[in-house]
Motif scaffolding. Structure first.
Motif, PDB file in Angstrom:
ATOM      1  N   ILE A  79      12.287  -7.835  46.417  1.00  0.00           N
ATOM      2  CA  ILE A  79      12.747  -8.625  47.559  1.00  0.00           C
ATOM      3  C   ILE A  79      13.632  -7.801  48.474  1.00  0.00           C
ATOM      4  O   ILE A  79      13.622  -7.970  49.702  1.00  0.00           O
ATOM      5  CB  ILE A  79      13.495  -9.887  47.055  1.00  0.00           C
ATOM      6  N   LEU A  80      14.399  -6.860  47.894  1.00  0.00           N
ATOM      7  CA  LEU A  80      15.307  -6.025  48.688  1.00  0.00           C
ATOM      8  C   LEU A  80      14.663  -4.713  49.144  1.00  0.00           C
ATOM      9  O   LEU A  80      15.306  -3.904  49.810  1.00  0.00           O
ATOM     10  CB  LEU A  80      16.565  -5.707  47.865  1.00  0.00           C
ATOM     11  N   GLY A  81      13.410  -4.504  48.797  1.00  0.00           N
ATOM     12  CA  GLY A  81      12.728  -3.276  49.212  1.00  0.00           C
ATOM     13  C   GLY A  81      13.131  -2.057  48.408  1.00  0.00           C
ATOM     14  O   GLY A  81      12.843  -0.923  48.808  1.00  0.00           O
ATOM     15  N   LEU A  82      13.793  -2.266  47.260  1.00  0.00           N
ATOM     16  CA  LEU A  82      14.165  -1.133  46.409  1.00  0.00           C
ATOM     17  C   LEU A  82      12.988  -0.660  45.576  1.00  0.00           C
ATOM     18  O   LEU A  82      13.001   0.438  45.031  1.00  0.00           O
ATOM     19  CB  LEU A  82      15.339  -1.533  45.488  1.00  0.00           C
ATOM     20  N   LYS A 139       2.936 -10.916  48.756  1.00  0.00           N
ATOM     21  CA  LYS A 139       3.625 -10.896  50.039  1.00  0.00           C
ATOM     22  C   LYS A 139       5.034 -11.442  49.902  1.00  0.00           C
ATOM     23  O   LYS A 139       5.282 -12.357  49.118  1.00  0.00           O
ATOM     24  CB  LYS A 139       2.839 -11.730  51.058  1.00  0.00           C
ATOM     25  N   ILE A 140       5.962 -10.865  50.653  1.00  0.00           N
ATOM     26  CA  ILE A 140       7.353 -11.317  50.667  1.00  0.00           C
ATOM     27  C   ILE A 140       7.733 -11.699  52.091  1.00  0.00           C
ATOM     28  O   ILE A 140       7.556 -10.909  53.021  1.00  0.00           O
ATOM     29  CB  ILE A 140       8.309 -10.216  50.165  1.00  0.00           C
ATOM     30  N   GLU A 141       8.249 -12.912  52.255  1.00  0.00           N
ATOM     31  CA  GLU A 141       8.761 -13.363  53.545  1.00  0.00           C
ATOM     32  C   GLU A 141      10.239 -13.706  53.384  1.00  0.00           C
ATOM     33  O   GLU A 141      10.618 -14.413  52.441  1.00  0.00           O
ATOM     34  CB  GLU A 141       7.999 -14.593  54.043  1.00  0.00           C
ATOM     35  N   ASP A 156       7.722 -11.471  57.799  1.00  0.00           N
ATOM     36  CA  ASP A 156       7.132 -10.565  56.814  1.00  0.00           C
ATOM     37  C   ASP A 156       8.100  -9.422  56.538  1.00  0.00           C
ATOM     38  O   ASP A 156       8.548  -8.733  57.461  1.00  0.00           O
ATOM     39  CB  ASP A 156       5.799 -10.014  57.338  1.00  0.00           C
ATOM     40  N   PHE A 157       8.434  -9.232  55.261  1.00  0.00           N
ATOM     41  CA  PHE A 157       9.457  -8.248  54.916  1.00  0.00           C
ATOM     42  C   PHE A 157       9.026  -6.822  55.261  1.00  0.00           C
ATOM     43  O   PHE A 157       9.824  -6.035  55.789  1.00  0.00           O
ATOM     44  CB  PHE A 157       9.793  -8.335  53.425  1.00  0.00           C
ATOM     45  N   GLN A 158       7.775  -6.492  54.988  1.00  0.00           N
ATOM     46  CA  GLN A 158       7.319  -5.122  55.216  1.00  0.00           C
ATOM     47  C   GLN A 158       7.408  -4.734  56.694  1.00  0.00           C
ATOM     48  O   GLN A 158       7.748  -3.594  57.026  1.00  0.00           O
ATOM     49  CB  GLN A 158       5.865  -4.965  54.720  1.00  0.00           C
ATOM     50  N   SER A 159       7.136  -5.672  57.565  1.00  0.00           N
ATOM     51  CA  SER A 159       7.112  -5.383  59.005  1.00  0.00           C
ATOM     52  C   SER A 159       8.486  -5.457  59.660  1.00  0.00           C
ATOM     53  O   SER A 159       8.684  -4.917  60.751  1.00  0.00           O
ATOM     54  CB  SER A 159       6.179  -6.368  59.719  1.00  0.00           C
ATOM     55  N   ASN A 160       9.426  -6.126  58.999  1.00  0.00           N
ATOM     56  CA  ASN A 160      10.743  -6.361  59.616  1.00  0.00           C
ATOM     57  C   ASN A 160      11.885  -6.000  58.675  1.00  0.00           C
ATOM     58  O   ASN A 160      12.954  -6.617  58.698  1.00  0.00           O
ATOM     59  CB  ASN A 160      10.861  -7.835  60.023  1.00  0.00           C
ATOM     60  N   ASP A 164      15.646  -5.169  60.146  1.00  0.00           N
ATOM     61  CA  ASP A 164      16.302  -6.334  60.750  1.00  0.00           C
ATOM     62  C   ASP A 164      16.672  -7.379  59.697  1.00  0.00           C
ATOM     63  O   ASP A 164      17.726  -8.006  59.777  1.00  0.00           O
ATOM     64  CB  ASP A 164      15.390  -6.966  61.809  1.00  0.00           C
ATOM     65  N   ILE A 165      15.798  -7.562  58.716  1.00  0.00           N
ATOM     66  CA  ILE A 165      16.052  -8.541  57.661  1.00  0.00           C
ATOM     67  C   ILE A 165      17.242  -8.126  56.806  1.00  0.00           C
ATOM     68  O   ILE A 165      18.151  -8.925  56.528  1.00  0.00           O
ATOM     69  CB  ILE A 165      14.793  -8.726  56.776  1.00  0.00           C
ATOM     70  N   LEU A 166      17.267  -6.864  56.396  1.00  0.00           N
ATOM     71  CA  LEU A 166      18.317  -6.394  55.489  1.00  0.00           C
ATOM     72  C   LEU A 166      19.702  -6.416  56.138  1.00  0.00           C
ATOM     73  O   LEU A 166      20.715  -6.442  55.430  1.00  0.00           O
ATOM     74  CB  LEU A 166      17.988  -4.994  54.978  1.00  0.00           C
ATOM     75  N   LYS A 167      19.757  -6.420  57.453  1.00  0.00           N
ATOM     76  CA  LYS A 167      21.051  -6.527  58.141  1.00  0.00           C
ATOM     77  C   LYS A 167      21.715  -7.868  57.884  1.00  0.00           C
ATOM     78  O   LYS A 167      22.928  -8.015  58.039  1.00  0.00           O
ATOM     79  CB  LYS A 167      20.856  -6.322  59.656  1.00  0.00           C
ATOM     80  N   LYS A 168      20.908  -8.855  57.474  1.00  0.00           N
ATOM     81  CA  LYS A 168      21.432 -10.202  57.240  1.00  0.00           C
ATOM     82  C   LYS A 168      21.496 -10.551  55.754  1.00  0.00           C
ATOM     83  O   LYS A 168      21.640 -11.713  55.392  1.00  0.00           O
ATOM     84  CB  LYS A 168      20.550 -11.230  57.982  1.00  0.00           C
ATOM     85  N   VAL A 169      21.357  -9.515  54.914  1.00  0.00           N
ATOM     86  CA  VAL A 169      21.345  -9.726  53.462  1.00  0.00           C
ATOM     87  C   VAL A 169      22.455  -8.923  52.806  1.00  0.00           C
ATOM     88  O   VAL A 169      22.645  -7.741  53.095  1.00  0.00           O
ATOM     89  CB  VAL A 169      19.981  -9.309  52.852  1.00  0.00           C
ATOM     90  N   GLY A 170      23.206  -9.550  51.922  1.00  0.00           N
ATOM     91  CA  GLY A 170      24.178  -8.860  51.078  1.00  0.00           C
ATOM     92  C   GLY A 170      23.671  -8.900  49.651  1.00  0.00           C
ATOM     93  O   GLY A 170      23.062  -9.887  49.237  1.00  0.00           O
ATOM     94  N   SER A 171      23.893  -7.841  48.892  1.00  0.00           N
ATOM     95  CA  SER A 171      23.342  -7.813  47.534  1.00  0.00           C
ATOM     96  C   SER A 171      24.257  -7.076  46.566  1.00  0.00           C
ATOM     97  O   SER A 171      25.006  -6.178  46.948  1.00  0.00           O
ATOM     98  CB  SER A 171      21.954  -7.162  47.531  1.00  0.00           C
ATOM     99  N   LEU A 172      24.153  -7.486  45.318  1.00  0.00           N
ATOM    100  CA  LEU A 172      24.840  -6.820  44.223  1.00  0.00           C
ATOM    101  C   LEU A 172      23.849  -6.758  43.071  1.00  0.00           C
ATOM    102  O   LEU A 172      23.699  -7.702  42.299  1.00  0.00           O
ATOM    103  CB  LEU A 172      26.102  -7.606  43.821  1.00  0.00           C
ATOM    104  N   ILE A 173      23.123  -5.642  42.989  1.00  0.00           N
ATOM    105  CA  ILE A 173      22.082  -5.487  41.973  1.00  0.00           C
ATOM    106  C   ILE A 173      22.630  -4.777  40.746  1.00  0.00           C
ATOM    107  O   ILE A 173      22.443  -5.198  39.622  1.00  0.00           O
ATOM    108  CB  ILE A 173      20.863  -4.730  42.540  1.00  0.00           C
TER     109      ILE A 173
END
Length: 302
Positions: free
Chosen positions: A51-54, A61-63, A68-72, A75-84
């Motif tokens: 989901i985070l592209g790691l 498919k991931i939205e 669509d995550f692959q195409s964007n 821009d998407i990750l700018k609005k995501v915070g994560s602690l993996i």
């Protein structure tokens, strides 16, 4: 746009012969606190990494945010915070100094740095070094790092891992605060339902790389009630099974088990046995708690 995360047929192989995920269809709506549950090795972290592209998407498919995550991706990750995984915290630095290391990387202001420290309850740690922090304080500082970009979506992988009861309570209150006061949608994984049951609004359960349940916490509670059993021992258990066919009786060693929905069912069962002149030696409700239901679901799937 109501869907924050949507995966369609997400499948992943570690090797040609080793399938880690099979047809994962997550659906997480805006404003939810979604608990992603499963035993260790079930595929939770792999899903979050995809989901985070790691990890590179192999099948499916991931939205995210309806895009669509692959195409964007950027821009998407700018609005995501994560602690993996636990980020590198510098023990010889203070909490604010640790955040300063990452602040420019996230493009956050100094005002945001001060704000996130207050949000996680570390704004008055003064000159205390991180090496002097409890595990719970370190975990809250790690969450603060993920909050620097002011995300709409927060993804936490096993955030309660290793925390003592006090740390878990602190984490619970923080998650609720982020959701209620700051409007964040939160996806968090865990291998123990009891740790996050009091935090989440929705649940997805994964085992052996496959989704075995997805729905609201209320729907999980309904499933729990449907799994409730009544233990019965009579003077003629074989005869009792014949009388109680409608309740799906199951033969045990010296008793039988039937499914029931409510107290009225118990009364009806007792009445039917009495009418057939069967002596009743045991009539004991056994209702699984959620943790036992979780264990049963994942064990059955294994």
């Amino acid at each position: 746009m109501n869907n924050i995360i949507k995966t369609i047929g997400l499948t992943h192989f570690h090797s040609k012969k080793s399938k880690t995920l099979s047809d994962i269809n997550l659906k997480i709506d805006k404003g939810q606190i979604y608990g992603f549950l499963g035993p260790n090795g079930a595929g939770k972290t792999t899903t979050l990494r995809l989901i985070l592209g790691l990890l590179k998407t192999q099948q499916g498919k991931i939205e995210i945010f309806g895009q669509d995550f692959q195409s964007n991706r950027i821009d998407i990750l700018k609005k995501v915070g994560s602690l993996i995984e636990n980020p590198s915290l510098y023990g010889h630095l203070r909490a604010d100094e640790n955040l300063e290391v990452y602040r420019k990387l996230y493009g956050a202001s100094k005002a945001r740095l001060t704000e996130v420290l207050k949000i996680v309850g570390l704004d008055n740690t003064a000159k205390k070094k991180v090496k002097q922090f409890s595990l719970g304080m370190k975990q809250r500082l790690s969450v603060a790092l993920a909050l620097l970009p002011n995300p709409e979506l927060l993804i936490l992988d096993e955030p309660a891992n290793g925390l003592d009861p006090t740390g878990i309570i602190e984490l619970r209150e923080l998650v609720k605060k982020l959701n209620k006061e700051h409007g964040m949608t939160i996806l968090m994984s865990s291998h123990q339902l009891t740790e996050i049951e009091k935090m989440v609004s929705h649940v997805g359960i994964i085992a052996k790389g496959e989704m075995i349940f997805q729905g609201s916490l209320e729907e999980l509670h309904l499933l729990q009630k449907k799994q409730a059993k009544l233990l019965i021992r009579t003077s003629d258990n074989v005869g009792a099974i014949s009388v109680l066919k409608a309740y799906e009786p199951e033969q045990l060693d010296d008793a039988i088990s039937v499914a029931y929905q409510n107290e009225q069912d118990i009364a009806d069962i007792g009445r039917k046995l009495y009418e057939k002149q069967l002596d009743i030696y045991l009539l004991q409700p056994v209702q699984n708690n959620l943790e036992q239901l979780f264990m049963d679901l994942t064990t059955q799937h294994a």
